[in-house]
Structure formats: structure tokens, C-alpha cells
Design a protein around this motif. Structure first.
Motif, PDB file in Angstrom:
ATOM      1  N   GLN A  26       0.816  -1.217   0.000  1.00 33.47           N
ATOM      2  CA  GLN A  26       0.000   0.000   0.000  1.00 33.47           C
ATOM      3  C   GLN A  26       0.854   1.274   0.000  1.00 33.47           C
ATOM      4  N   ILE A  27       2.059   1.170   0.590  1.00 40.86           N
ATOM      5  CA  ILE A  27       2.829   2.384   0.860  1.00 40.86           C
ATOM      6  C   ILE A  27       3.229   3.123  -0.409  1.00 40.86           C
ATOM      7  N   GLN A  28       3.670   2.388  -1.435  1.00 40.80           N
ATOM      8  CA  GLN A  28       4.085   3.050  -2.666  1.00 40.80           C
ATOM      9  C   GLN A  28       2.941   3.884  -3.228  1.00 40.80           C
ATOM     10  N   GLY A  29       1.726   3.291  -3.204  1.00 38.92           N
ATOM     11  CA  GLY A  29       0.548   4.025  -3.681  1.00 38.92           C
ATOM     12  C   GLY A  29       0.305   5.278  -2.860  1.00 38.92           C
TER      13      GLY A  29
ATOM     14  N   THR B  70       2.963   8.034  -3.541  1.00 39.28           N
ATOM     15  CA  THR B  70       2.826   8.594  -4.887  1.00 39.28           C
ATOM     16  C   THR B  70       1.607   9.520  -4.962  1.00 39.28           C
ATOM     17  N   ALA B  71       0.581   9.184  -4.200  1.00 37.94           N
ATOM     18  CA  ALA B  71      -0.696   9.903  -4.347  1.00 37.94           C
ATOM     19  C   ALA B  71      -0.753  11.216  -3.579  1.00 37.94           C
ATOM     20  N   TYR B  72       0.166  11.444  -2.648  1.00 43.13           N
ATOM     21  CA  TYR B  72       0.017  12.619  -1.770  1.00 43.13           C
ATOM     22  C   TYR B  72       1.353  13.336  -1.624  1.00 43.13           C
ATOM     23  N   ASP B  73       1.311  14.663  -1.605  1.00 41.99           N
ATOM     24  CA  ASP B  73       2.540  15.453  -1.452  1.00 41.99           C
ATOM     25  C   ASP B  73       2.804  15.712   0.043  1.00 41.99           C
ATOM     26  N   PHE B  74       3.675  14.894   0.632  1.00 40.16           N
ATOM     27  CA  PHE B  74       3.976  15.038   2.056  1.00 40.16           C
ATOM     28  C   PHE B  74       5.053  16.100   2.310  1.00 40.16           C
ATOM     29  N   SER B  75       5.653  16.619   1.214  1.00 37.94           N
ATOM     30  CA  SER B  75       6.787  17.533   1.393  1.00 37.94           C
ATOM     31  C   SER B  75       6.345  18.880   1.963  1.00 37.94           C
TER      32      SER B  75
ATOM     33  N   HIS C  43       6.858   1.507   9.332  1.00 36.25           N
ATOM     34  CA  HIS C  43       7.113   1.267   7.906  1.00 36.25           C
ATOM     35  C   HIS C  43       6.570   2.394   7.032  1.00 36.25           C
ATOM     36  N   LEU C  44       5.355   2.884   7.337  1.00 33.79           N
ATOM     37  CA  LEU C  44       4.782   3.967   6.527  1.00 33.79           C
ATOM     38  C   LEU C  44       5.563   5.267   6.758  1.00 33.79           C
ATOM     39  N   LEU C  45       5.800   5.592   8.038  1.00 36.77           N
ATOM     40  CA  LEU C  45       6.452   6.869   8.356  1.00 36.77           C
ATOM     41  C   LEU C  45       7.843   6.941   7.725  1.00 36.77           C
ATOM     42  N   GLN C  46       8.564   5.838   7.768  1.00 34.94           N
ATOM     43  CA  GLN C  46       9.911   5.843   7.197  1.00 34.94           C
ATOM     44  C   GLN C  46       9.861   6.151   5.690  1.00 34.94           C
ATOM     45  N   SER C  47       8.905   5.532   4.996  1.00 37.10           N
ATOM     46  CA  SER C  47       8.790   5.781   3.549  1.00 37.10           C
ATOM     47  C   SER C  47       8.364   7.219   3.278  1.00 37.10           C
ATOM     48  N   VAL C  48       7.430   7.722   4.081  1.00 39.36           N
ATOM     49  CA  VAL C  48       6.964   9.101   3.897  1.00 39.36           C
ATOM     50  C   VAL C  48       8.132  10.067   4.101  1.00 39.36           C
ATOM     51  N   LEU C  49       8.945   9.804   5.139  1.00 42.61           N
ATOM     52  CA  LEU C  49      10.077  10.715   5.413  1.00 42.61           C
ATOM     53  C   LEU C  49      11.124  10.649   4.318  1.00 42.61           C
ATOM     54  N   SER C  50      11.222   9.503   3.655  1.00 41.64           N
ATOM     55  CA  SER C  50      12.209   9.436   2.567  1.00 41.64           C
ATOM     56  C   SER C  50      11.737  10.263   1.368  1.00 41.64           C
ATOM     57  N   GLU C  51      10.420  10.504   1.263  1.00 37.88           N
ATOM     58  CA  GLU C  51       9.895  11.379   0.208  1.00 37.88           C
ATOM     59  C   GLU C  51       9.944  12.843   0.641  1.00 37.88           C
TER      60      GLU C  51
ATOM     61  N   ALA D 104     -13.247  18.465   9.387  1.00 37.24           N
ATOM     62  CA  ALA D 104     -14.065  18.425   8.172  1.00 37.24           C
ATOM     63  C   ALA D 104     -13.306  17.675   7.095  1.00 37.24           C
ATOM     64  N   MET D 105     -13.991  16.722   6.459  1.00 38.01           N
ATOM     65  CA  MET D 105     -13.353  15.963   5.386  1.00 38.01           C
ATOM     66  C   MET D 105     -13.158  16.887   4.191  1.00 38.01           C
ATOM     67  N   THR D 106     -11.942  16.922   3.660  1.00 33.26           N
ATOM     68  CA  THR D 106     -11.667  17.841   2.555  1.00 33.26           C
ATOM     69  C   THR D 106     -11.550  17.114   1.217  1.00 33.26           C
ATOM     70  N   ARG D 107     -10.989  15.924   1.226  1.00 35.26           N
ATOM     71  CA  ARG D 107     -10.937  15.151  -0.018  1.00 35.26           C
ATOM     72  C   ARG D 107     -10.590  13.700   0.303  1.00 35.26           C
ATOM     73  N   ALA D 108     -10.831  12.843  -0.692  1.00 36.35           N
ATOM     74  CA  ALA D 108     -10.460  11.439  -0.562  1.00 36.35           C
ATOM     75  C   ALA D 108      -9.735  11.045  -1.835  1.00 36.35           C
ATOM     76  N   ILE D 109      -8.547  10.474  -1.683  1.00 37.48           N
ATOM     77  CA  ILE D 109      -7.721  10.137  -2.848  1.00 37.48           C
ATOM     78  C   ILE D 109      -7.580   8.617  -2.901  1.00 37.48           C
ATOM     79  N   ASP D 110      -8.031   8.044  -4.000  1.00 36.86           N
ATOM     80  CA  ASP D 110      -7.845   6.601  -4.191  1.00 36.86           C
ATOM     81  C   ASP D 110      -6.404   6.375  -4.625  1.00 36.86           C
ATOM     82  N   THR D 111      -5.625   5.646  -3.836  1.00 33.50           N
ATOM     83  CA  THR D 111      -4.200   5.471  -4.160  1.00 33.50           C
ATOM     84  C   THR D 111      -3.986   4.426  -5.250  1.00 33.50           C
ATOM     85  N   GLY D 112      -5.045   3.678  -5.571  1.00 30.33           N
ATOM     86  CA  GLY D 112      -4.889   2.596  -6.544  1.00 30.33           C
ATOM     87  C   GLY D 112      -4.188   1.382  -5.947  1.00 30.33           C
TER      88      GLY D 112
END
Ligand SMILES: C[S@@+](CC[C@H](N)C(=O)[O-])C[C@H]1O[C@@H](n2cnc3c(N)ncnc32)[C@H](O)[C@@H]1O
Length: 341
Positions: free
Chosen positions: A155-158, A161-166, A180-188, A309-317
Motif C-alpha cells: 500500500q505504501i508506494q501508492g 505517490t498519491a500525496y505530497d507530504f513535502s 514502515h509507513l512513516l519511514q517511507s513518507v520521510l524518505s519522500e 471536516a473531510m476535505t478530499r479522498a484520494i484513491d491510491t490505486g
């Protein structure tokens, strides 16, 4: 679904034998014993300490469902059986073993209780519920945490790729398991630092993740104050809980957040499609432990009851969506329009 109703019901009624074969074969390490060279079942039985005739029968039904293949009297891998190998980069061995853990399987046997009462049957068989049980059983807890890591791999790659964490400086992963997720996010997001928040026995297992950019914070999201952050990741955390508990967690996130923080739930959304699908199966696993899969309107409603408030939902594929929410500002109407991307 089979061609006729009798066959359909037979397959459904006795369908639990198939996953039990899968759990056993994963526990035995049959996939690890098979490399690129086709092997007779007798060799696999010897390597895994199992009975050749019985293993043959288990592998026959698994191969009928795409896991392993019989070719010229020998067993060979399929893409599915390869993912049962411990050394596969996206190994699902621990995840399969987790679903088959004796304690979890015992709660599956009590599912009728949940359907009658709406209450988690896991609480009947696991002292302290699933989380109390895991905290007291380190071996099962290790399999659970490994399972979460392997589940998240796909799931993490999706997600990244789908969200700009920078855009964030401090990212808090609430119930982030081994990080596992946080480490990948921080590498981006190279400028960001992260805080991994989870129960103390889980954080202990994540000690190797700590760095000058990734801080570990043990705690209980029902009782402890959450760290301040610009983004809060909650990956397959809210689905573990009923609405009351979910509101407690999200309210605590809201309290720790500042007005421009984002709350990002990463969840498999229950689709409108009535056919069989993974979120629907997962929803029953969550029923057993007291949680639920939810639709987007369900999440929107939950958020609105927690000052978000929900602002958007992104399907990561990749089988999960990122459901984004922002703190409701004093001058903002409670339910804004939601973009689904
Ligand atoms: C289903 S796992 C998800 C792990 C990770 N986010 C992922 O998707 O791979 C739920 C996580 O919530 C954590 N958790 C459960 N109860 C908690 C509590 N009271 N306080 C903090 N974390 C908790 C568990 O330890 C576990 O890591």
C-alpha cells in the motif's frame, strides 16, 4: 460462485478448510522450501517435517486456487505462492500466519456471537480484547506487527505517490506499528521529521527506526496527549474501533493538531459495489474485534463529530484511500463539499 446453488452452498459452508490449509502451509514454511527447481511433494514434506500424503492433499486444494502448481508430478511456484516466501520483497507470509493464529481463529469460531449481539467476539476469547492479548503474548505480537508491515508494503508506494507530504514539517504516525509507513513518507519528504506513536511494546520493537528525523513516542491514544504535528497519519487504525472509540481517538488528534494541520486516514473504503471484495471481508474481521470498515460518508460524519471536516479522498490505486480532513475553523460551516479524486 459455483454453477449451481448446492455447489455454491457446499463451497461456502466448508470454505474455512481452504484458509486453514493456507495458514498451515505458511506456518510450515513450504514456500521457503521450494526454490526455482520443481520439487516432489515428498521432498517438501521432508524439508518441512510434514506428512507427504497429507501435505499433497493440502497442496492440491491450494493449487486449485492458484497457490502453487503441480507440473509433471512436481510442485512449482505461482506468483501467489512466491509471496508466501519469507524472503519475498512483498512477503505475505506473516499476514497469512496472523489470520491463522490460534487465538484469532478461536475468535472467528465465535462470530455468531458478534452477529447476534453486535459485540466483538474477540473479547470473549482473548483476555483484554485483541490489543490486551497481543500486549501479553510477545510471539503473537511479533507475527501481528510483521503482518502489518507486510500488509502495508503493497500500500505504501501508492500512498506516497498519491500525496505530497513535502509540505509538512512534522508528521505524526498514530498507531504506526513499526514505522514502515512513516519511514517511507520521510524518505519522500526530506525536510520533514516524524514521530512514531504506538503502544510501548510495539515501539520497543521499532527501536531500530529511531534517527535524528524519526522520534519514537510510546503511548496510549485513549489516555495520553498526542504529539503536536502538521500531519497526522492513521493507517488502518480507525477501522479497528467502533464509532465511540474512533471519536475519542480523532478528538485527541484534533486537540493536538493546529488549525492548518491535516489528518490523513489511510483506509480501505467500503465500496457501493455489492460483489465480493477485500474491504467487505475485512469488515467482518473488524466486526470480530469491535471495529468496522466505513464508507466515505461514514468518515465524513465521524470527522464532523470531532471538530474536523473531510476535505478530499484520494484513491491510491493500492487498495486504500487517503481520506483527508482539516480542523474546522470557528467561521466555517460544519459540512463542506468533499472532492473525491
Ligand atoms: C491495524 S494496526 C495498523 C498498523 C499500521 N498503522 C499499519 O497500517 O501497518 C493498529 C495499530 O494501532 C496500535 N494501537 C492499538 N491500540 C492502541 C492504543 N491504545 N494506543 C496506541 N496505539 C494503539 C497497534 O499497536 C497497531 O500498531
Amino acid at each position: 460462485m459455483a454453477d449451481n446453488p448446492v455447489e455454491t452452498l457446499l463451497q461456502l459452508a466448508a470454505g474455512h478448510y481452504l484458509p486453514r490449509c493456507l495458514h498451515a502451509v505458511a506456518n510450515l514454511g513450504v514456500a521457503d522450501a521450494l526454490d526455482n527447481t520443481p520439487q516432489p511433494v515428498s521432498a517438501l514434506a521432508q524439508a518441512t517435517g510434514s506428512d507427504p500424503a497429507a501435505l499433497d492433499r493440502a497442496l492440491r486444494i491450494l493449487s486449485a486456487n492458484g497457490v502453487f502448481e503441480f507440473r509433471g508430478g512436481c510442485v512449482v511456484h505461482t506468483p501467489e505462492s512466491l509471496m508466501l516466501r519469507s524472503d519475498h520483497p512483498q512477503s505475505m507470509r506473516s499476514l497469512v500466519r496472523m489470520f491463522g493464529l490460534p487465538a484469532f481463529w478461536a475468535s472467528v469460531g465465535q462470530l455468531e456471537y458478534s452477529i447476534r449481539s453486535g459485540q466483538p467476539c474477540a473479547d470473549k476469547v482473548l483476555p483484554g480484547g485483541i490489543w490486551g492479548y497481543l500486549a501479553a503474548h510477545p510471539d503473537d505480537s511479533r507475527i501481528f506487527d510483521e503482518a502489518m508491515t507486510s500488509k502495508a508494503h503493497g500500500q505504501i508506494q501508492g500512498v506516497i505517490t498519491a500525496y505530497d507530504f513535502s509540505i509538512f514539517s512534522t508528521i505524526v504516525d498514530v498507531g504506526g506499528g513499526r514505522g514502515h509507513l512513516l519511514q517511507s513518507v520521510l524518505s519522500e519528504a526530506q525536510q520533514a521529521s516524524g514521530i512514531l506513536f504506538d503502544q510501548s511494546h510495539v515501539i520497543e520493537q521499532a527501536a531500530g527506526m529511531a534517527s535524528d528525523r524519526l522520534r519514537l513516542q510510546p503511548g496510549d491514544f485513549f489516555n495520553d496527549v498526542l504529539p503536536a504535528g502538521d500531519a497526522y497519519l492513521l493507517m488502518e487504525v480507525i477501522h479497528d474501533w467502533d464509532d465511540t472509540a474512533s471519536k475519542t481517538i480523532l478528538t485527541s488528534v484534533r486537540r493536538a493538531a493546529h488549525e492548518h494541520s491535516k489528518v490523513l486516514l489511510i483506509e480501505a473504503i467500503l465500496p457501493d459495489d455489492p460483489g465480493p471484495n477485500w474491504p467487505r471481508t475485512l469488515d467482518i474481521a473488524m466486526l470480530a474485534i469491535g471495529g468496522r470498515q466505513r464508507t466515505l460518508p461514514d468518515y465524513s460524519q465521524l470527522f464532523s463529530q470531532c471538530g474536523l471536516a473531510m476535505t478530499r479522498a484520494i484513491d491510491t490505486g493500492a487498495g486504500v484511500s487517503i481520506v483527508e480532513a482539516s480542523p474546522i475553523q470557528a467561521d466555517q460551516p460544519p459540512n463542506g463539499a468533499v472532492a473525491r479524486l
